[in-house]
Motif scaffolding. Sequence first.
Motif, PDB file in Angstrom:
ATOM      1  N   GLY A 175       1.207  -1.303  -0.155  1.00  0.00           N
ATOM      2  CA  GLY A 175      -0.152   0.256  -0.117  1.00  0.00           C
ATOM      3  C   GLY A 175       0.937   1.840  -0.318  1.00  0.00           C
ATOM      4  N   SER A 176       1.806   1.151   0.702  1.00  0.00           N
ATOM      5  CA  SER A 176       2.987   2.472   1.159  1.00  0.00           C
ATOM      6  C   SER A 176       3.810   3.056  -0.558  1.00  0.00           C
ATOM      7  CB  SER A 176       3.807   2.484   1.840  1.00  0.00           C
ATOM      8  OG  SER A 176       5.199   1.195   1.894  1.00  0.00           O
ATOM      9  N   ASN A 177       3.760   3.595  -1.149  1.00  0.00           N
ATOM     10  CA  ASN A 177       4.513   4.265  -2.078  1.00  0.00           C
ATOM     11  C   ASN A 177       5.719   3.040  -2.491  1.00  0.00           C
ATOM     12  OD1 ASN A 177       3.133   5.853  -3.284  1.00  0.00           O
ATOM     13  ND2 ASN A 177       3.771   7.725  -2.525  1.00  0.00           N
ATOM     14  N   GLN A 178       6.323   2.948  -0.997  1.00  0.00           N
ATOM     15  CA  GLN A 178       7.841   3.079  -0.999  1.00  0.00           C
ATOM     16  C   GLN A 178       7.323   1.107  -1.356  1.00  0.00           C
ATOM     17  OE1 GLN A 178      11.174   4.212  -0.828  1.00  0.00           O
ATOM     18  NE2 GLN A 178      11.463   2.776  -2.105  1.00  0.00           N
ATOM     19  N   ARG A 179       6.848   0.699  -1.233  1.00  0.00           N
ATOM     20  CA  ARG A 179       6.669  -1.018  -0.681  1.00  0.00           C
ATOM     21  C   ARG A 179       6.341  -1.455  -2.516  1.00  0.00           C
ATOM     22  NH1 ARG A 179       6.755  -4.525   2.944  1.00  0.00           N
ATOM     23  NH2 ARG A 179       5.419  -5.773   2.571  1.00  0.00           N
ATOM     24  N   PHE A 180       5.701  -0.547  -2.471  1.00  0.00           N
ATOM     25  CA  PHE A 180       4.620  -0.927  -4.278  1.00  0.00           C
ATOM     26  C   PHE A 180       6.161  -0.996  -5.294  1.00  0.00           C
ATOM     27  CE2 PHE A 180       3.573   0.924  -8.107  1.00  0.00           C
ATOM     28  CZ  PHE A 180       2.328  -0.243  -8.778  1.00  0.00           C
ATOM     29  N   THR A 181       7.069   0.220  -5.337  1.00  0.00           N
ATOM     30  CA  THR A 181       8.152   0.750  -6.012  1.00  0.00           C
ATOM     31  C   THR A 181       9.349  -0.359  -5.239  1.00  0.00           C
ATOM     32  OG1 THR A 181       7.531   2.837  -5.983  1.00  0.00           O
ATOM     33  CG2 THR A 181      10.031   2.217  -6.233  1.00  0.00           C
ATOM     34  N   ASN A 182       9.156  -0.927  -4.663  1.00  0.00           N
ATOM     35  CA  ASN A 182      10.129  -1.784  -4.006  1.00  0.00           C
ATOM     36  C   ASN A 182       9.697  -3.611  -4.789  1.00  0.00           C
ATOM     37  OD1 ASN A 182      11.768  -0.382  -2.051  1.00  0.00           O
ATOM     38  ND2 ASN A 182      10.569  -1.624  -0.594  1.00  0.00           N
ATOM     39  N   LEU A 183       8.928  -3.506  -4.680  1.00  0.00           N
ATOM     40  CA  LEU A 183       8.077  -4.687  -5.502  1.00  0.00           C
ATOM     41  C   LEU A 183       7.846  -4.627  -6.798  1.00  0.00           C
ATOM     42  CD1 LEU A 183       5.964  -7.376  -5.499  1.00  0.00           C
ATOM     43  CD2 LEU A 183       4.114  -6.263  -5.576  1.00  0.00           C
ATOM     44  N   VAL A 184       7.494  -3.728  -8.038  1.00  0.00           N
ATOM     45  CA  VAL A 184       7.309  -4.400  -8.993  1.00  0.00           C
ATOM     46  C   VAL A 184       8.104  -3.603  -9.605  1.00  0.00           C
ATOM     47  CG1 VAL A 184       4.667  -2.658  -9.342  1.00  0.00           C
ATOM     48  CG2 VAL A 184       6.607  -1.485  -9.968  1.00  0.00           C
ATOM     49  N   THR A 185       9.812  -3.478  -9.341  1.00  0.00           N
ATOM     50  CA  THR A 185      10.735  -2.927  -9.720  1.00  0.00           C
ATOM     51  C   THR A 185      11.516  -4.127  -9.527  1.00  0.00           C
ATOM     52  OG1 THR A 185      11.461  -1.863  -7.930  1.00  0.00           O
ATOM     53  CG2 THR A 185      10.858  -0.095  -9.301  1.00  0.00           C
ATOM     54  N   SER A 186      11.263  -5.049  -8.526  1.00  0.00           N
ATOM     55  CA  SER A 186      11.518  -6.133  -7.948  1.00  0.00           C
ATOM     56  C   SER A 186      12.387  -7.136  -9.419  1.00  0.00           C
ATOM     57  CB  SER A 186      11.636  -6.856  -6.671  1.00  0.00           C
ATOM     58  OG  SER A 186      10.429  -7.611  -6.986  1.00  0.00           O
ATOM     59  N   SER A 187      13.305  -8.114  -9.228  1.00  0.00           N
ATOM     60  CA  SER A 187      13.972  -9.086  -9.825  1.00  0.00           C
ATOM     61  C   SER A 187      12.384 -10.465  -9.598  1.00  0.00           C
ATOM     62  CB  SER A 187      14.886 -10.386  -9.332  1.00  0.00           C
ATOM     63  OG  SER A 187      15.153 -10.535  -7.991  1.00  0.00           O
ATOM     64  N   ALA A 188      12.039 -10.774  -8.668  1.00  0.00           N
ATOM     65  CA  ALA A 188      10.819 -11.810  -7.471  1.00  0.00           C
ATOM     66  C   ALA A 188       9.030 -11.064  -8.588  1.00  0.00           C
ATOM     67  CB  ALA A 188      10.251 -11.318  -6.824  1.00  0.00           C
ATOM     68  N   TRP A 189       9.102  -9.589  -9.131  1.00  0.00           N
ATOM     69  CA  TRP A 189       8.086  -9.546 -10.002  1.00  0.00           C
ATOM     70  C   TRP A 189       8.011  -9.751 -11.271  1.00  0.00           C
ATOM     71  CZ3 TRP A 189       3.027  -7.624  -8.721  1.00  0.00           C
ATOM     72  CH2 TRP A 189       2.177  -7.510  -9.237  1.00  0.00           C
ATOM     73  N   LYS A 190       8.981  -9.256 -11.678  1.00  0.00           N
ATOM     74  CA  LYS A 190      10.160  -9.206 -12.936  1.00  0.00           C
ATOM     75  C   LYS A 190       9.746 -10.936 -14.041  1.00  0.00           C
ATOM     76  CE  LYS A 190      12.312  -5.215 -13.875  1.00  0.00           C
ATOM     77  NZ  LYS A 190      13.466  -4.450 -13.468  1.00  0.00           N
ATOM     78  N   ASP A 191       9.986 -11.516 -12.643  1.00  0.00           N
ATOM     79  CA  ASP A 191      10.895 -12.920 -13.372  1.00  0.00           C
ATOM     80  C   ASP A 191       9.169 -13.975 -12.613  1.00  0.00           C
ATOM     81  OD1 ASP A 191      13.271 -13.027 -13.717  1.00  0.00           O
ATOM     82  OD2 ASP A 191      13.258 -13.602 -11.169  1.00  0.00           O
ATOM     83  N   GLU A 192       7.992 -13.074 -11.620  1.00  0.00           N
ATOM     84  CA  GLU A 192       6.423 -13.894 -11.263  1.00  0.00           C
ATOM     85  C   GLU A 192       5.840 -13.991 -12.365  1.00  0.00           C
ATOM     86  OE1 GLU A 192       6.682 -17.224 -10.029  1.00  0.00           O
ATOM     87  OE2 GLU A 192       8.534 -16.958  -9.268  1.00  0.00           O
TER      88      GLU A 192
END
Length: 381
Positions: free
Chosen positions: A145-162
């Motif tokens: 929900g927070s901007n930082q957690r969202f940014t962490n998530l969508v720029t992560s290798s986990a998001w890009k891989d999954e």
Amino acid sequence: MKNTSELNSAERRNFLKLAGAGGFTAALVAGAGGLLWSDEASAQTAAEEREREAAADHIMTIATAYVLGASRSYPIMQLDLKENIQNATNGKVYVRLAPGGQLGAGGALAQAVQSGTIQAAQHSLSNFAPFASAVDLINMPYFCGSNQRFTNLVTSSAWKDEVHPKIEASGFKALFYVVIDPRVVAVRKGGAGAVITPSDLSGVKFRVPGSAMLQQYYRMVGANPTPVAWGETPSAIKQGVADALDPSVGALFVFGFKDILSHVTFTQAVPDSQVYSVNLEWFNSLPGDVQEGIEFAGEITAQQNLAKVPAARSYAMAELVKAGVEFHSLSEDQLGEWQDAGGYQRSEWDQFKVELAGSMDVFARLEEAAGTMGRYYVHDA
């Protein structure tokens, strides 16, 4: 010095002249740059746009639901993206803008990109969910929900891989994710008053979109979820059909809610997030250097977006305060009370985790990514 009516008349005349000559994007660019009042500056802008279009090897139409000036309070960055793509591809791509919902909004734009009717568009991540359900994870309360957690998530290798392979399987490329701000709890004038704890929402008719997750969340925190189509929401709030709603502050301002609200609370449960998607088949047909240029332009614009977030929020808040709206930020303990009542750690969300991520193991990987500081910092309200 020209008076206001003369300036307005000159701006209208030059806009119509440019648009009528087939230079609609030139007219938009001149208008956004405040150049329409000057015949000479308008003509110069039109000439530059014509030269760029003529010199380009590829034309890229990018459609959005927002007018060009919206980035002042809702940092959608469409003019920046146009400029960056043109420059990062060394002029090989010319971008035609279709702002303000000319070609539709939301799901309609996602469908237009998927079908190849247009090359790219902006739409919410929720509107991506019908094509790649995993992206709907962002609507799980307090997951990102927070901007930082969202940014962490969508720029992560986990998001890009999954997640990205699922997006690409539906014919899309996610160019970059747009941070706007978290959704808020906004209460209408004459409504329940300030909402600080979940108990303050008890029985409140809360306008929700069609998302099953958001409806479940607002039930869990004590509200009475009331599905209302977005286009009907202003009149529903005015008439008391619904007492509260949850867009970001920037969206509340852009869509004209400032005069019908009394209180806004930053609960940081769910992001109001957007994405620019590109038709994958078209993108893959481009030469490698052009593909790299477009990807780099997406990265540049993403960083400009992150820097713009607090300025856009400040402007929207200042305008809402002028209209009499009161804002409420919550302490860590108060935010904890909301998360305890409806957060993603509760067992009620397990079914969504498995359904959307594919397994609890994949969800755990994405959860770790959301909580791990990545390369990019962004301000939170």
